[in-house]
Design an enzyme around this catalytic site. Structure first.
Site, PDB file in Angstrom:
ATOM      1  N   ASP A   1      51.465  32.836  65.334  1.00  0.00           N
ATOM      2  CA  ASP A   1      50.508  31.920  65.945  1.00  0.00           C
ATOM      3  C   ASP A   1      49.832  31.064  64.883  1.00  0.00           C
ATOM      4  O   ASP A   1      50.301  30.993  63.746  1.00  0.00           O
ATOM      5  CB  ASP A   1      49.481  32.706  66.770  1.00  0.00           C
ATOM      6  CG  ASP A   1      49.036  31.964  68.014  1.00  0.00           C
ATOM      7  OD1 ASP A   1      48.247  31.011  67.873  1.00  0.00           O
ATOM      8  OD2 ASP A   1      49.479  32.323  69.118  1.00  0.00           O
TER       9      ASP A   1
ATOM     10  N   HIS B   1      43.235  30.784  68.528  1.00  0.00           N
ATOM     11  CA  HIS B   1      44.300  30.822  69.531  1.00  0.00           C
ATOM     12  C   HIS B   1      45.078  32.135  69.423  1.00  0.00           C
ATOM     13  O   HIS B   1      45.342  32.805  70.429  1.00  0.00           O
ATOM     14  CB  HIS B   1      45.236  29.627  69.359  1.00  0.00           C
ATOM     15  CG  HIS B   1      46.295  29.520  70.417  1.00  0.00           C
ATOM     16  ND1 HIS B   1      47.542  30.115  70.298  1.00  0.00           N
ATOM     17  CD2 HIS B   1      46.301  28.894  71.623  1.00  0.00           C
ATOM     18  CE1 HIS B   1      48.268  29.853  71.359  1.00  0.00           C
ATOM     19  NE2 HIS B   1      47.534  29.125  72.188  1.00  0.00           N
TER      20      HIS B   1
ATOM     21  N   SER C   1      50.205  30.216  77.089  1.00  0.00           N
ATOM     22  CA  SER C   1      49.941  30.951  75.849  1.00  0.00           C
ATOM     23  C   SER C   1      49.392  32.340  76.121  1.00  0.00           C
ATOM     24  O   SER C   1      49.534  33.237  75.288  1.00  0.00           O
ATOM     25  CB  SER C   1      48.933  30.191  74.975  1.00  0.00           C
ATOM     26  OG  SER C   1      49.511  29.073  74.371  1.00  0.00           O
TER      27      SER C   1
END
Length: 549
Positions: A177, A217, A399
């Site tokens: 990521d 994220h 995601s």
């Protein structure tokens, strides 16, 4: 102990040079002609692979080949002699990621040991030596803004999986990521640090061991599958082992991308393979870049063209289950899945809302060569996640549906460790609620663990409006049984069992079955995998998936 660090990071060589990149230097991949005169041998794989990586190859009948050998160290020495600084190497692509002046590369390309080079990003960014980072875990208690963890867990039947003791323990998941900001500063991940479940980490964008920076994220993603905080935020596979790799460059809050991020993903996948991971979980996808010359077209969605797709396919060939997000292009101009979601062996995950409807942003299929994608879906709207300000809130996107499936896969693999990555993917698809009619919107639908164990009225083992129950499933013995559940007008029943290779291995015909009858079907075939039992009575026909392990 395998020598992964020496074959992936050749920083010792770089450190001898000092650092002070010229303004006209950029980043490139240099591809070598061969691996001649390697000091490594495929007959001594422990010199460059962990035992787990070797065992995984054996399990999927994947031979160790020259592709697995490290890049020739003499070639790397030669790069330095020509003022080309290598940082990482790729065994699978037989290449090195370098920072260099293109004029020096033009000289280098004339040498026999260099096949070609490719421009992948402007400027310089990498530290000359790997920057160390000592973790100082601080389990701060999070604030709860909102939580939907129960919903996302129950939609997959994962609460039942956890109750049966399958929480991903012993399954190693690599997360690729853009950063895992503040993961080392929250009680949500206390079990990971206190129980030694963080196995490896690397920031490939700067060459640093500090992955707890840049962006949250990856923190969001990790919490969906590995978070464990009271009853507020429970990951689908919260007892998994994890390795954390930063491959997406989000420096300066930039969303602009270059091809280097695909190569970072490749490097991380190779490292994950070498240390012996079981699953790669990635909520990254690529199609267009700031440098438009790097852009892909929809015609390239064939699972074989994009750099990251080639990398994901190779990881799958090594026995790793790759789980990735479908993409959030569903209501945009691109619309379709992004790379590497186009790879056939990858579990591509789309998003739905809590009421089961496809999320408008969730990317669709098919692939350029006509294959159905995505493969499955999970909750992608209002997903409960950890944020870098140490709060539990929500987020939207494929995601976050993707790691929910990765955690589910970890729990199922803990339960059935004999399965290969291909068999595990087939099993996950088979328990989707749209399995009988997969499409390019939601694929095989929403998987539910309870279908796997006959613990729900949704069970695929109950057929003809719950007229029959087939058990045991999964099975290991030499027979299966079919229980007649309701009065069925004493009709005849025709049964046929097909092995994983499609071969008909058992046939039985029963006259005038009635409620309470138990029909035993002998299984002489001993292959592991997914069997199909075909039941036919009058005009009704149903196929039931059975797992043998």
């Amino acid at each position: 102990m395998a020598r992964q660090s020496s074959i992936l990071l050749i920083i010792g060589l770089v450190g001898l040079l000092g650092f002070g990149a010229k303004a006209d230097q950029n980043r490139f991949m240099v591809f070598f002609a061969d691996k001649a005169e390697s000091i490594y041998s495929i007959d001594a794989p422990l010199d460059f692979l962990s035992q787990k990586a070797i065992d995984r190859r054996v399990k999927v009948n994947q031979a160790i080949t020259v592709q697995d050998l490290p890049v020739n160290a003499n070639y790397l020495d030669s790069l330095i002699k020509y003022n080309v600084t290598p940082y990482y190497t790729s065994k699978w692509f037989n290449a090195a990621l370098v920072e260099a002046d293109s004029a020096d590369l033009d000289i280098l390309i004339t040498k026999d040991f260099v096949l070609s080079y490719e421009y992948i990003a402007p400027g310089t960014r990498l530290n000359p030596v790997t920057q160390p980072y000592t973790i100082s875990f601080n389990p701060l208690e999070p604030s709860i803004v909102s939580s939907n963890s129960k919903t996302q867990i129950e939609m997959l039947g994962a609460q039942t999986m956890h109750a049966q003791g399958y929480t991903g323990e012993g399954v190693h998941v690599a997360v690729l990521d853009g950063g895992f900001q503040k993961v080392d500063q929250s009680a949500i991940f206390k079990h990971i640090f206190n129980n030694g479940r963080l196995k490896d980490r690397m920031d490939f964008t700067t060459n640093s061991e500090n992955v707890f920076d840049y962006d949250d994220h990856g923190s969001n993603v990790l919490s969906c599958m590995a978070g464990n905080y009271k009853t507020v935020l429970i990951g689908t596979g919260y007892d998994m082992d994890v390795s954390l790799y930063v491959t997406e460059d989000v420096s300066n809050n930039s969303s602009f991308e270059y091809r280097i991020e695909e190569y970072n993903w490749l490097l991380a996948a190779e490292r994950a393979d070498s240390v012996g991971v079981d699953i790669i979980a990635s909520s990254l996808g690529y199609s267009t870049f700031l440098d438009t010359s790097m852009n892909y077209t929809i015609a390239a969605l064939d699972g074989k063209t994009a750099v990251i797709s080639k990398a994901a396919d190779l990881a799958s060939q090594k026995g790793i289950l790759v789980v990735c997000s479908a993409g959030n292009e569903g209501n945009g101009s691109w619309r379709y899945i992004t790379m590497p979601a186009d790879v056939e062996s990858v579990v591509t995950v789309g998003a739905i809302s809590s009421n089961g409807n496809k999320s408008s942003f969730s990317s669709i299929g098919p692939t350029a060569d006509g294959r159905t994608k995505p493969d499955v879906v999970a909750l992608g709207q209002g997903v409960s996640v950890f944020h870098q300000n140490n709060t539990i809130g929500t987020n939207n996107g494929t995601s976050f549906s993707s790691p929910l499936i990765a955690g589910l896969a970890a729990g199922i693999w803990q339960q059935f460790p004999e399965l290969t990555n291909v068999e595990l993917k087939e099993l996950i698809l088979s328990i989707g609620d749209n399995h009988n009619n997969p499409d390019n919107s939601i694929g095989h639908g929403l998987p539910n663990y309870r279908r796997l164990i006959n613990d729900s009225i949704l069970s695929v083992k109950k057929v003809f409006d719950e007229s029959f129950t087939v058990y045991p499933n999964p099975f290991t013995g030499d027979h299966i049984s079919i229980l007649i559940e309701r009065e069925y007008s004493r009709q005849d029943l025709d049964l046929k069992l097909y092995a994983p290779d499609g071969k008909l291995v058992a046939v039985k015909f029963e006259e005038k079955v009635k409620k309470g009858d138990i029909i035993n079907l002998e299984v002489k075939e001993h292959s592991k995998g997914l069997y199909v039992l075909r039941l036919q009575s009058g005009g009704e026909l149903k196929n039931v998936k059975l797992l043998r392990y």
